[in-house]
Scaffold this motif. Structure first.
Motif, PDB file in Angstrom:
ATOM      1  N   ALA A 212       0.826  -1.210   0.000  1.00  0.00           N
ATOM      2  CA  ALA A 212       0.000   0.000   0.000  1.00  0.00           C
ATOM      3  C   ALA A 212       0.860   1.260   0.000  1.00  0.00           C
ATOM      4  O   ALA A 212       0.572   2.223  -0.723  1.00  0.00           O
ATOM      5  N   LEU A 213       1.928   1.254   0.801  1.00  0.00           N
ATOM      6  CA  LEU A 213       2.773   2.441   0.891  1.00  0.00           C
ATOM      7  C   LEU A 213       3.458   2.753  -0.440  1.00  0.00           C
ATOM      8  O   LEU A 213       3.612   3.919  -0.814  1.00  0.00           O
ATOM      9  N   TYR A 214       3.857   1.715  -1.162  1.00  0.00           N
ATOM     10  CA  TYR A 214       4.538   1.941  -2.436  1.00  0.00           C
ATOM     11  C   TYR A 214       3.575   2.316  -3.555  1.00  0.00           C
ATOM     12  O   TYR A 214       3.993   2.658  -4.654  1.00  0.00           O
ATOM     13  N   ASN A 215       2.269   2.274  -3.267  1.00  0.00           N
ATOM     14  CA  ASN A 215       1.288   2.793  -4.219  1.00  0.00           C
ATOM     15  C   ASN A 215       1.145   4.300  -4.084  1.00  0.00           C
ATOM     16  O   ASN A 215       0.530   4.949  -4.938  1.00  0.00           O
ATOM     17  N   HIS A 216       1.673   4.848  -2.979  1.00  0.00           N
ATOM     18  CA  HIS A 216       1.666   6.299  -2.745  1.00  0.00           C
ATOM     19  C   HIS A 216       0.267   6.898  -2.855  1.00  0.00           C
ATOM     20  O   HIS A 216       0.062   7.942  -3.491  1.00  0.00           O
ATOM     21  N   SER A 217      -0.696   6.251  -2.235  1.00  0.00           N
ATOM     22  CA  SER A 217      -2.069   6.765  -2.237  1.00  0.00           C
ATOM     23  C   SER A 217      -2.191   7.959  -1.298  1.00  0.00           C
ATOM     24  O   SER A 217      -1.447   8.084  -0.313  1.00  0.00           O
ATOM     25  N   ASP A 218      -3.135   8.830  -1.592  1.00  0.00           N
ATOM     26  CA  ASP A 218      -3.325  10.030  -0.781  1.00  0.00           C
ATOM     27  C   ASP A 218      -4.040   9.733   0.535  1.00  0.00           C
ATOM     28  O   ASP A 218      -3.888  10.480   1.497  1.00  0.00           O
ATOM     29  N   VAL A 219      -4.841   8.677   0.554  1.00  0.00           N
ATOM     30  CA  VAL A 219      -5.572   8.291   1.765  1.00  0.00           C
ATOM     31  C   VAL A 219      -5.309   6.820   2.045  1.00  0.00           C
ATOM     32  O   VAL A 219      -5.452   5.976   1.154  1.00  0.00           O
ATOM     33  N   LEU A 220      -4.925   6.528   3.270  1.00  0.00           N
ATOM     34  CA  LEU A 220      -4.672   5.156   3.700  1.00  0.00           C
ATOM     35  C   LEU A 220      -5.604   4.842   4.865  1.00  0.00           C
ATOM     36  O   LEU A 220      -5.590   5.548   5.880  1.00  0.00           O
ATOM     37  N   ILE A 221      -6.403   3.796   4.703  1.00  0.00           N
ATOM     38  CA  ILE A 221      -7.359   3.391   5.740  1.00  0.00           C
ATOM     39  C   ILE A 221      -6.950   2.025   6.262  1.00  0.00           C
ATOM     40  O   ILE A 221      -6.872   1.056   5.505  1.00  0.00           O
ATOM     41  N   LEU A 222      -6.677   1.953   7.561  1.00  0.00           N
ATOM     42  CA  LEU A 222      -6.223   0.723   8.201  1.00  0.00           C
ATOM     43  C   LEU A 222      -7.313   0.250   9.160  1.00  0.00           C
ATOM     44  O   LEU A 222      -7.541   0.866  10.210  1.00  0.00           O
ATOM     45  N   ASP A 223      -7.968  -0.829   8.792  1.00  0.00           N
ATOM     46  CA  ASP A 223      -9.115  -1.332   9.561  1.00  0.00           C
ATOM     47  C   ASP A 223      -8.713  -2.588  10.329  1.00  0.00           C
ATOM     48  O   ASP A 223      -8.758  -3.695   9.796  1.00  0.00           O
ATOM     49  N   GLU A 224      -8.298  -2.401  11.570  1.00  0.00           N
ATOM     50  CA  GLU A 224      -7.942  -3.509  12.474  1.00  0.00           C
ATOM     51  C   GLU A 224      -6.822  -4.386  11.904  1.00  0.00           C
ATOM     52  O   GLU A 224      -6.813  -5.599  12.111  1.00  0.00           O
ATOM     53  N   ILE A 225      -5.862  -3.789  11.226  1.00  0.00           N
ATOM     54  CA  ILE A 225      -4.829  -4.620  10.597  1.00  0.00           C
ATOM     55  C   ILE A 225      -3.827  -5.176  11.598  1.00  0.00           C
ATOM     56  O   ILE A 225      -3.083  -6.110  11.275  1.00  0.00           O
ATOM     57  N   THR A 226      -3.772  -4.587  12.812  1.00  0.00           N
ATOM     58  CA  THR A 226      -2.823  -5.100  13.805  1.00  0.00           C
ATOM     59  C   THR A 226      -3.470  -6.072  14.787  1.00  0.00           C
ATOM     60  O   THR A 226      -2.815  -6.514  15.733  1.00  0.00           O
ATOM     61  N   SER A 227      -4.740  -6.393  14.555  1.00  0.00           N
ATOM     62  CA  SER A 227      -5.396  -7.381  15.413  1.00  0.00           C
ATOM     63  C   SER A 227      -4.845  -8.774  15.099  1.00  0.00           C
ATOM     64  O   SER A 227      -4.496  -9.088  13.965  1.00  0.00           O
ATOM     65  N   ASN A 228      -4.749  -9.578  16.117  1.00  0.00           N
ATOM     66  CA  ASN A 228      -4.340 -10.985  15.974  1.00  0.00           C
ATOM     67  C   ASN A 228      -2.901 -11.161  15.486  1.00  0.00           C
ATOM     68  O   ASN A 228      -2.563 -12.191  14.899  1.00  0.00           O
ATOM     69  N   ILE A 229      -2.060 -10.144  15.666  1.00  0.00           N
ATOM     70  CA  ILE A 229      -0.636 -10.317  15.378  1.00  0.00           C
ATOM     71  C   ILE A 229       0.151  -9.885  16.611  1.00  0.00           C
ATOM     72  O   ILE A 229      -0.371  -9.180  17.483  1.00  0.00           O
TER      73      ILE A 229
END
Length: 269
Positions: A212-229
């Motif tokens: 996602a970061l290398y796509n260089h998008s203007d808006v980044l939405i992170l929906d519970e991505i750190t759960s269960n890790i």
């Protein structure tokens, strides 16, 4: 051999050679007619269903997203009100922590930004989102959830995932701090199994974040991505996001408490 010697009734010959073929031909035509009629009815129903679920699209194209404004009186799913009076204005460099109890509609809210749900209470660049084309919005928004798309192929395939493979970017990926633990065990040519079954949950999330970061998008939405890790993997991800946030608006949903170094504003639902 003389047929009349084998069969004394000539009517049988008429039945077998003329009448029966005509009968079965008519049955076949009738069956085909019924099938075609049924197919036509089903096709019409399918087309009508597509029309009912067709996405509404806007008419304005945007090249980038500079600001996001939320002005939502009621956040609803069908007839159920999830939250009320949601207001906020955000610009590039902002990292927004979305807080709220379970069922308050955190994910529902953020799905409004890429137009996964319809809303008139969201503005991008001060323009109502309903007027902006879906394509131009989604080309500038990355939405990541716990369900990370991992394909069967090499690590390289998964990092680029359909994007142009450039040697310069490959070199940057190898040096990326968030992937350092992954490259201890595998390399870009290592084959990843379907669904990433030979990767840990943290490794899959790191791949998704870097992608996602290398796509260089203007808006980044992170929906519970750190759960269960594990906590270390979660911190690696959050540190990487924070270090590369100046040219992006970042929204984070998490049930875990965030250190204030990972955000600069909070939106409470």
């Amino acid at each position: 051999m003389d047929y009349m010697k084998l069969n004394q009734n000539p009517m049988n010959l008429v039945i077998y050679t003329i009448i029966l073929p005509l009968f079965f031909n008519q049955v076949n035509q009738l069956t085909s007619s019924n099938l075609n009629k049924r197919d036509m009815v089903n096709s019409k129903k399918f087309v009508e269903e597509l029309k009912r679920h067709r996405e509404l699209d806007g008419h304005i194209d945007i090249e980038s997203i500079v600001t996001v404004d939320l002005q939502i009186d009621k956040l609803m799913i069908k007839d159920r009100v999830l939250s009320k009076n949601i207001n906020g204005s955000y610009k590039k460099g902002d990292i927004i922590w979305i807080k709220g109890s379970s069922g308050a509609g955190k994910s529902t809210l953020l799905k409004l930004i890429p137009k996964f749900r319809e809303s008139e209470g969201v503005k991008l660049n001060k323009e109502g989102i309903i007027n902006i084309t879906n394509k131009s919005i989604r080309s500038n928004v990355e939405y990541l959830s716990q369900n990370v798309p991992i394909i069967k192929g090499t690590l390289r395939d998964n990092l680029f995932l359909g994007k142009e493979r450039l040697l310069e970017i490959e070199n940057d990926l190898i040096k990326d701090p968030i992937l350092k633990t992954i490259f201890k065990n595998i390399n870009l040519d290592t084959v990843i199994l379907e669904g990433g079954t030979n990767l840990s949950g943290g490794e899959k999330q790191k791949i998704a974040i870097v992608r996602a970061l290398y796509n260089h998008s203007d808006v980044l939405i992170l929906d519970e991505i750190t759960s269960n890790i594990d906590k270390e993997s979660a911190n690696d991800i959050l540190n990487r996001i924070t270090d590369d946030s100046s040219n992006r608006i970042t929204f984070i949903i998490t049930h875990d408490d965030l250190s204030d170094r990972y955000y600069n504003t909070v939106l409470n639902l």
